[in-house]
Write a protein that holds these residues in place. Sequence first.
Motif, PDB file in Angstrom:
ATOM      1  N   GLY A 448       2.680   3.508  11.163  1.00 29.18           N
ATOM      2  CA  GLY A 448       2.925   4.902  11.278  1.00 29.18           C
ATOM      3  C   GLY A 448       3.385   5.508  10.061  1.00 29.18           C
ATOM      4  O   GLY A 448       3.387   6.954  10.138  1.00 29.18           O
ATOM      5  N   ASN A 449       3.591   4.844   9.223  1.00 27.69           N
ATOM      6  CA  ASN A 449       3.838   5.549   7.929  1.00 27.69           C
ATOM      7  C   ASN A 449       2.858   5.779   6.774  1.00 27.69           C
ATOM      8  O   ASN A 449       2.030   4.673   6.764  1.00 27.69           O
ATOM      9  N   PHE A 450       2.684   6.766   6.086  1.00 23.61           N
ATOM     10  CA  PHE A 450       1.855   7.251   5.153  1.00 23.61           C
ATOM     11  C   PHE A 450       2.544   7.387   3.710  1.00 23.61           C
ATOM     12  O   PHE A 450       3.460   8.239   3.954  1.00 23.61           O
ATOM     13  N   TYR A 451       2.139   6.875   2.837  1.00 19.62           N
ATOM     14  CA  TYR A 451       2.904   7.196   1.502  1.00 19.62           C
ATOM     15  C   TYR A 451       1.947   8.137   0.902  1.00 19.62           C
ATOM     16  O   TYR A 451       0.792   7.553   0.245  1.00 19.62           O
ATOM     17  N   VAL A 452       2.457   9.127   0.179  1.00 16.11           N
ATOM     18  CA  VAL A 452       1.821   9.998  -0.922  1.00 16.11           C
ATOM     19  C   VAL A 452       2.170   9.538  -2.253  1.00 16.11           C
ATOM     20  O   VAL A 452       3.204   9.392  -2.625  1.00 16.11           O
ATOM     21  N   VAL A 453       1.107   9.026  -3.006  1.00 18.47           N
ATOM     22  CA  VAL A 453       1.085   8.754  -4.323  1.00 18.47           C
ATOM     23  C   VAL A 453       0.216   9.256  -5.326  1.00 18.47           C
ATOM     24  O   VAL A 453      -0.500  10.308  -4.794  1.00 18.47           O
ATOM     25  N   SER A 454       0.276   8.774  -6.507  1.00 13.91           N
ATOM     26  CA  SER A 454      -0.660   9.706  -7.465  1.00 13.91           C
ATOM     27  C   SER A 454      -2.269   9.075  -7.000  1.00 13.91           C
ATOM     28  O   SER A 454      -2.308   8.031  -6.607  1.00 13.91           O
ATOM     29  N   ARG A 455      -3.120   9.993  -7.599  1.00 14.04           N
ATOM     30  CA  ARG A 455      -4.444   9.468  -7.323  1.00 14.04           C
ATOM     31  C   ARG A 455      -4.958   8.124  -8.096  1.00 14.04           C
ATOM     32  O   ARG A 455      -5.526   7.304  -7.401  1.00 14.04           O
ATOM     33  N   ILE A 456      -4.228   7.734  -8.996  1.00 13.22           N
ATOM     34  CA  ILE A 456      -4.871   6.437  -9.797  1.00 13.22           C
ATOM     35  C   ILE A 456      -4.108   5.421  -9.167  1.00 13.22           C
ATOM     36  O   ILE A 456      -4.536   4.327  -8.852  1.00 13.22           O
ATOM     37  N   THR A 457      -2.810   5.563  -8.509  1.00 12.65           N
ATOM     38  CA  THR A 457      -2.203   4.540  -7.696  1.00 12.65           C
ATOM     39  C   THR A 457      -3.027   4.178  -6.529  1.00 12.65           C
ATOM     40  O   THR A 457      -3.387   3.127  -6.149  1.00 12.65           O
ATOM     41  N   ALA A 458      -3.521   5.416  -5.763  1.00  4.45           N
ATOM     42  CA  ALA A 458      -4.244   5.102  -4.283  1.00  4.45           C
ATOM     43  C   ALA A 458      -5.839   4.503  -4.857  1.00  4.45           C
ATOM     44  O   ALA A 458      -6.143   3.674  -4.163  1.00  4.45           O
ATOM     45  N   GLN A 459      -6.306   4.918  -5.893  1.00  2.65           N
ATOM     46  CA  GLN A 459      -7.566   4.301  -6.419  1.00  2.65           C
ATOM     47  C   GLN A 459      -7.404   2.802  -6.586  1.00  2.65           C
ATOM     48  O   GLN A 459      -8.461   2.053  -6.252  1.00  2.65           O
ATOM     49  N   THR A 460      -6.383   2.568  -7.260  1.00  2.00           N
ATOM     50  CA  THR A 460      -6.083   1.023  -7.834  1.00  2.00           C
ATOM     51  C   THR A 460      -5.862   0.040  -6.754  1.00  2.00           C
ATOM     52  O   THR A 460      -6.569  -0.997  -6.462  1.00  2.00           O
ATOM     53  N   LEU A 461      -5.039   0.895  -5.727  1.00  8.56           N
ATOM     54  CA  LEU A 461      -4.617  -0.046  -4.589  1.00  8.56           C
ATOM     55  C   LEU A 461      -5.629   0.291  -3.303  1.00  8.56           C
ATOM     56  O   LEU A 461      -5.105   0.709  -2.369  1.00  8.56           O
ATOM     57  N   ARG A 462      -6.693   0.602  -3.384  1.00  7.63           N
ATOM     58  CA  ARG A 462      -7.257   0.959  -2.174  1.00  7.63           C
ATOM     59  C   ARG A 462      -7.613  -0.013  -1.052  1.00  7.63           C
ATOM     60  O   ARG A 462      -8.055   0.596  -0.173  1.00  7.63           O
ATOM     61  N   ARG A 463      -7.075  -1.024  -1.476  1.00  2.70           N
ATOM     62  CA  ARG A 463      -7.058  -1.906  -0.038  1.00  2.70           C
ATOM     63  C   ARG A 463      -5.975  -1.329   0.779  1.00  2.70           C
ATOM     64  O   ARG A 463      -6.099  -1.919   2.123  1.00  2.70           O
ATOM     65  N   ARG A 464      -5.034  -0.689   0.364  1.00  2.00           N
ATOM     66  CA  ARG A 464      -3.848  -0.267   1.068  1.00  2.00           C
ATOM     67  C   ARG A 464      -4.437   0.954   1.843  1.00  2.00           C
ATOM     68  O   ARG A 464      -4.581   1.977   1.248  1.00  2.00           O
ATOM     69  N   SER A 465      -4.553   1.049   3.017  1.00  2.00           N
ATOM     70  CA  SER A 465      -5.188   2.090   3.889  1.00  2.00           C
ATOM     71  C   SER A 465      -4.205   3.192   4.168  1.00  2.00           C
ATOM     72  O   SER A 465      -4.459   4.271   4.654  1.00  2.00           O
ATOM     73  N   ASP A 466      -3.066   2.903   3.765  1.00  2.00           N
ATOM     74  CA  ASP A 466      -1.791   3.861   4.133  1.00  2.00           C
ATOM     75  C   ASP A 466      -1.345   4.640   3.132  1.00  2.00           C
ATOM     76  O   ASP A 466      -0.316   5.381   2.961  1.00  2.00           O
ATOM     77  N   LEU A 467      -2.025   4.531   2.026  1.00  2.00           N
ATOM     78  CA  LEU A 467      -2.063   5.531   0.697  1.00  2.00           C
ATOM     79  C   LEU A 467      -2.643   6.646   0.717  1.00  2.00           C
ATOM     80  O   LEU A 467      -3.888   6.544   0.436  1.00  2.00           O
ATOM     81  N   LEU A 468      -2.252   7.828   0.577  1.00  2.00           N
ATOM     82  CA  LEU A 468      -2.749   9.190   0.435  1.00  2.00           C
ATOM     83  C   LEU A 468      -2.367   9.958  -0.744  1.00  2.00           C
ATOM     84  O   LEU A 468      -1.410   9.238  -1.661  1.00  2.00           O
TER      85      LEU A 468
END
Length: 496
Positions: A448-468
Motif C-alpha cells: 500500500g505504500n508508494f515512494y516518490v524518488v528521483s528519476r535516476i533512483t527509480a530507473q536504477t531500481l526498476r525491479r521495485r514496482s513501488d517507486l514513483l
Amino acid sequence: MMRRLARTPRGLVAVLLSSTLVVTTALVGLVVEDFLRHEEGQSTIDPDHFTVPRLSFTVASLAILWCLAWLVTFQRRTNGTLYYLRILDERATDLHKKANAHSQKRSLDYRSVTSSLDLGTGRIVDLAEVVEKARADLERAAATDDQSSAFELAPNAHWPIEFAIGYQWPLPDTTMLIEFDRDQKNPSFTEPSQVSEPLEEIRSPNDRDFDTTLVHLDIHLSVGPPLSDHQVEEIDRQLFGRTADSTVLVGWGTNGPTDCAARQAVTVGKNGVCPREAAELIARTMLEALDKHPRASVAVTLNTPKSVGVLAGRYVAAYLQKPNSGEQSRHWISPWRRLHLVARNKTNFSAGTEGQAQIMRVHSSQPIEPPWWQPIPAAGVVVNLTPHDLAVYEGDQIALSAPRSSVPARIAEMRGEPGTVSLNGCATTVVDVSHLDEATGLPDPVDGNFYVVSRITAQTLRRRSDLLFPLDEVRNDDAQIIGCRALGRFRHRVGE
C-alpha cells in the motif's frame, strides 16, 4: 495385402517359423545322409532312399523358411515400437489403455515413459528436470531398440512438455507421431515427425517494437471454444501482475488481434487442417513475436492436438539451427529466456470451475522466476523521499501534495579515478561514475505504500514496482519547477 501381412499375429508367425526351422533341419540332415556313400561302389544318389523327393521337400521348406523370416523382418520394419509418453497429474486423462490396445492390434512393441506430476497451486511449476529425464529415457530406449524397426510416439502430457520434447527431439527422424483422443476409438491421425523443410526467413528489421514488455500469444487450433478476451486478461493478471501490452489471437484463418467470436473451432487431422501446417503456424507465430518484440516476455497459451505441439517444437528448433539464422536476427537466440509457456490446469482441485493457469518451466534456460509486475492498488499512501516538496497538479489546482524528506533516498554510486581532459583549451577534471543497484534512505517495500524518488533512483531500481518519480514538470513564470502533472513508474523488462 501388405497391411494384412503386417498385422499377422507375431505369436503365430513365431510358431510357424520355429516349426519350419525344425522340419527344414531334419530334411537337410536326411538329404546330406543320402549323399554320403555307405558302401564301396555305391552311387552318390540312391533312388531307393528317395533322395530326389527329399531334396524337393527341403528346397520347399527352405523357401517357406525364407518367406517367414522375411515376414518377421517386414513386421518389425512396418510395425516396430510404440512409445507412449505420459507425463500427467493425477486427474489428467490417461490414454494408456488406448495406446496399449493399439499396439496389440498392430503387433507393436510397447514401451511407456511415465512420470506423475504434482502441479500444486503456484503461478509457476518447475518441470525442467522431469522433461529432461523423459527425454533421456526416450533417447536411451530408442538407442537400445532394434534400429531396423519403425518408431512411433504417442504423446500425452501438458502442451509445454510436448513442445519441449519436440524442441529437444530424442527419437529418430523416421518416428511417426500418433494422436490418440479420449473421444475416439482409433487414432485421430498419424504424422511424420521429421521436419524436411525449415520455416522460411523470419525477420522484421523495420517493424521492431522495443517498448513492449509483455506479449500474449493465444493460439487456438482445436475443437472447442477458444479463450475469451476476459479470460486472457485474467491469466495475464494472475501470472504477470498486469495485462499484456500486445495480445495476438491466432486461429486457422485468423492471425492478429481480433475478437473471440471471429475465431472458429478448428479440427486438426484427417478431416481438418493438416497437422504440419498447424505446427508451422505455431512455430512461426512464436518466432515472429520474439523477433518483433526484442525486450518483451512472450507468454503463450495453446490449445492444439498433442502431436502438433511436439511438431511445433521441432519446427522452432529446426529454424534456430538453420544456417545463417543467427545473422538474420539476434532477438530469438536462446528464446527460452523470454518464452513463458502457459497451461490451463483444469484438473486442480482448488482451481475452480474455469481452471487455474500456470507457467510451466520445461527448459533449463527459462528463468526460475518469470517477470512479475506488481499491480498498482486502487488506494495507497505516498511517501515523498525527494529533497523537494511534492505537488501534483490537475489543471491549475494541486491534486496531491507531500512534504519533502529530511533524509531523501539517493542511489549509491561508484566513482573512478579522476582524469584530466582538455576541453576548449582548458584542463578539466572528468570522473567516471556508475550507479549501484542499491540506495540509501529507501525503506523496504510495504503493502500500500508508494515512494516518490528521483528519476535516476527509480530507473536504477526498476525491479521495485513501488517507486514513483515526478513526470511532466510544471513551471512558474520564472521557469522554476513548482510541481508535476503525474507520477511515473519504470517497467521492469525481462533480462534486467
